[in-house]
Design a protein around this motif. Structure first.
Motif, PDB file in Angstrom:
ATOM      1  N   GLU A 200      48.562  68.227  12.605  1.00 13.54           N
ATOM      2  CA  GLU A 200      49.548  68.058  13.664  1.00 13.54           C
ATOM      3  C   GLU A 200      49.420  69.139  14.734  1.00 13.54           C
ATOM      4  O   GLU A 200      49.503  68.863  15.930  1.00 13.54           O
ATOM      5  N   ASN A 201      49.214  70.388  14.295  1.00 16.17           N
ATOM      6  CA  ASN A 201      49.024  71.474  15.267  1.00 16.17           C
ATOM      7  C   ASN A 201      47.613  72.053  15.211  1.00 16.17           C
ATOM      8  O   ASN A 201      47.331  73.081  15.828  1.00 16.17           O
ATOM      9  N   ASP A 202      46.728  71.424  14.436  1.00 18.12           N
ATOM     10  CA  ASP A 202      45.303  71.771  14.380  1.00 18.12           C
ATOM     11  C   ASP A 202      45.069  73.240  14.028  1.00 18.12           C
ATOM     12  O   ASP A 202      44.480  74.005  14.798  1.00 18.12           O
ATOM     13  N   VAL A 203      45.526  73.636  12.833  1.00 22.32           N
ATOM     14  CA  VAL A 203      45.299  74.992  12.337  1.00 22.32           C
ATOM     15  C   VAL A 203      44.560  74.902  11.004  1.00 22.32           C
ATOM     16  O   VAL A 203      44.958  74.144  10.119  1.00 22.32           O
ATOM     17  N   LYS A 204      43.486  75.678  10.882  1.00 26.18           N
ATOM     18  CA  LYS A 204      42.709  75.734   9.643  1.00 26.18           C
ATOM     19  C   LYS A 204      42.852  77.126   9.033  1.00 26.18           C
ATOM     20  O   LYS A 204      42.730  78.129   9.736  1.00 26.18           O
ATOM     21  N   PHE A 205      43.084  77.160   7.736  1.00 26.40           N
ATOM     22  CA  PHE A 205      43.303  78.419   7.038  1.00 26.40           C
ATOM     23  C   PHE A 205      42.146  78.692   6.081  1.00 26.40           C
ATOM     24  O   PHE A 205      41.772  77.834   5.278  1.00 26.40           O
ATOM     25  N   GLY A 206      41.599  79.912   6.191  1.00 29.03           N
ATOM     26  CA  GLY A 206      40.484  80.299   5.346  1.00 29.03           C
ATOM     27  C   GLY A 206      40.785  81.534   4.529  1.00 29.03           C
ATOM     28  O   GLY A 206      41.944  81.942   4.386  1.00 29.03           O
ATOM     29  N   ASN A 207      39.732  82.144   4.014  1.00 28.11           N
ATOM     30  CA  ASN A 207      39.899  83.280   3.113  1.00 28.11           C
ATOM     31  C   ASN A 207      40.306  84.550   3.856  1.00 28.11           C
ATOM     32  O   ASN A 207      41.133  85.321   3.368  1.00 28.11           O
ATOM     33  N   PHE A 208      39.736  84.768   5.025  1.00 26.82           N
ATOM     34  CA  PHE A 208      40.012  85.992   5.777  1.00 26.82           C
ATOM     35  C   PHE A 208      40.572  85.705   7.168  1.00 26.82           C
ATOM     36  O   PHE A 208      40.300  86.448   8.112  1.00 26.82           O
ATOM     37  N   GLY A 209      41.348  84.646   7.301  1.00 25.04           N
ATOM     38  CA  GLY A 209      41.953  84.370   8.594  1.00 25.04           C
ATOM     39  C   GLY A 209      42.205  82.896   8.812  1.00 25.04           C
ATOM     40  O   GLY A 209      42.094  82.081   7.896  1.00 25.04           O
ATOM     41  N   TRP A 210      42.529  82.561  10.047  1.00 27.02           N
ATOM     42  CA  TRP A 210      42.803  81.177  10.403  1.00 27.02           C
ATOM     43  C   TRP A 210      42.352  80.925  11.835  1.00 27.02           C
ATOM     44  O   TRP A 210      42.146  81.849  12.619  1.00 27.02           O
ATOM     45  N   CYS A 211      42.178  79.657  12.161  1.00 27.40           N
ATOM     46  CA  CYS A 211      41.791  79.253  13.508  1.00 27.40           C
ATOM     47  C   CYS A 211      42.723  78.152  13.983  1.00 27.40           C
ATOM     48  O   CYS A 211      43.016  77.212  13.236  1.00 27.40           O
ATOM     49  N   ALA A 212      43.190  78.280  15.219  1.00 27.93           N
ATOM     50  CA  ALA A 212      44.116  77.309  15.800  1.00 27.93           C
ATOM     51  C   ALA A 212      43.456  76.606  16.968  1.00 27.93           C
ATOM     52  O   ALA A 212      42.789  77.234  17.792  1.00 27.93           O
TER      53      ALA A 212
END
Length: 232
Positions: A64-76
């Motif tokens: 919905e807001n296009d955010v990806k969560f990873g091991n050492f951070g996130w990208c929007a």
């Protein structure tokens, strides 16, 4: 002298003036264990280098807001960061995305264990390769594999609790959350360590350690050494 057949076993016979020593190894079983550790370790390395390093690998993606969560951070993506195109990333050991991700920086900072699991898994793999040709190093191989499995178990619980909770909270707020490849890779890597690698190392090393070295005295005045290797 007669030899029995043992599948996947290498028997080395050394004859000297004082006796004959027979040593057995299981390179096939230990080789399979090393391969299993390699695959599981690769899965953890990929998860450790998920978003923001590898954009296609992430734990959770809120569409919905296009955010990806990873091991050492996130990208929007554009809906959240206000950009017309492209994405903005936050990279840090431990990050805060309240109220959805529980525990804040303390919880996500503990995800460094995923990278540590991959690091010790690499050492376990190299140690297993060495134990194939030198069974005496099997203790170190088993110890490293066991410790790596312990780290993988802790990582598994961290990932499933943190991002399982986040996934539920995101969907409660209608953010259309979906699990990503990193979430699945951690689970698969943990299962391989626990149910494939550990049993194979146990069979390949501990079983061989229980096989006694036999000695037979040979009469004669000449001293000679003969090495015979039989692969079955």
């Amino acid at each position: 002298m007669a030899f029995g057949r043992n599948r996947g076993t290498t028997t080395t016979t050394t004859t000297t003036g004082t006796g004959t020593r027979i040593r057995r190894r299981s390179p096939l079983i230990l080789g399979l264990a090393a391969f299993a550790v390699l695959i599981a370790t690769l899965f953890f390395w990929l998860s450790a280098f998920s978003v923001p390093f590898i954009d296609s690998i992430h734990y959770v993606h809120t569409r919905e807001n296009d955010v990806k969560f990873g091991n050492f951070g996130w990208c929007a993506g554009a809906p959240l960061n206000g950009l017309v195109a492209g994405q903005a990333c936050h990279q840090h050991v431990g990050y805060n995305f309240r109220p959805w991700i529980p525990g804040g920086k303390s919880a996500t900072g503990a995800l460094i264990l995923v990278a540590l699991t991959a690091g010790f898994g690499s050492l376990a793999f190299l140690s297993l390769l060495h134990s194939i040709i030198n069974i005496a190093s099997g203790a170190a191989s088993f110890g490293l594999t066991l410790f790596t499995t312990l780290l993988a178990t802790i990582s598994f619980f961290l990932v499933t609790i943190i991002f399982g909770t986040a996934h539920r909270r995101f969907n409660n707020d209608n953010l259309d959350a979906h699990y990503g490849a990193a979430f699945v890779l951690v689970i698969l890597g943990w299962l391989i360590y626990l149910f494939v690698a550990i049993p194979l190392v146990f069979l390949g090393w501990f079983k061989q350690r229980r096989q006694h070295t036999t000695t037979a005295h040979i009469r004669g005045d000449t001293n000679h050494t003969t090495n015979v290797t039989i692969r079955a």
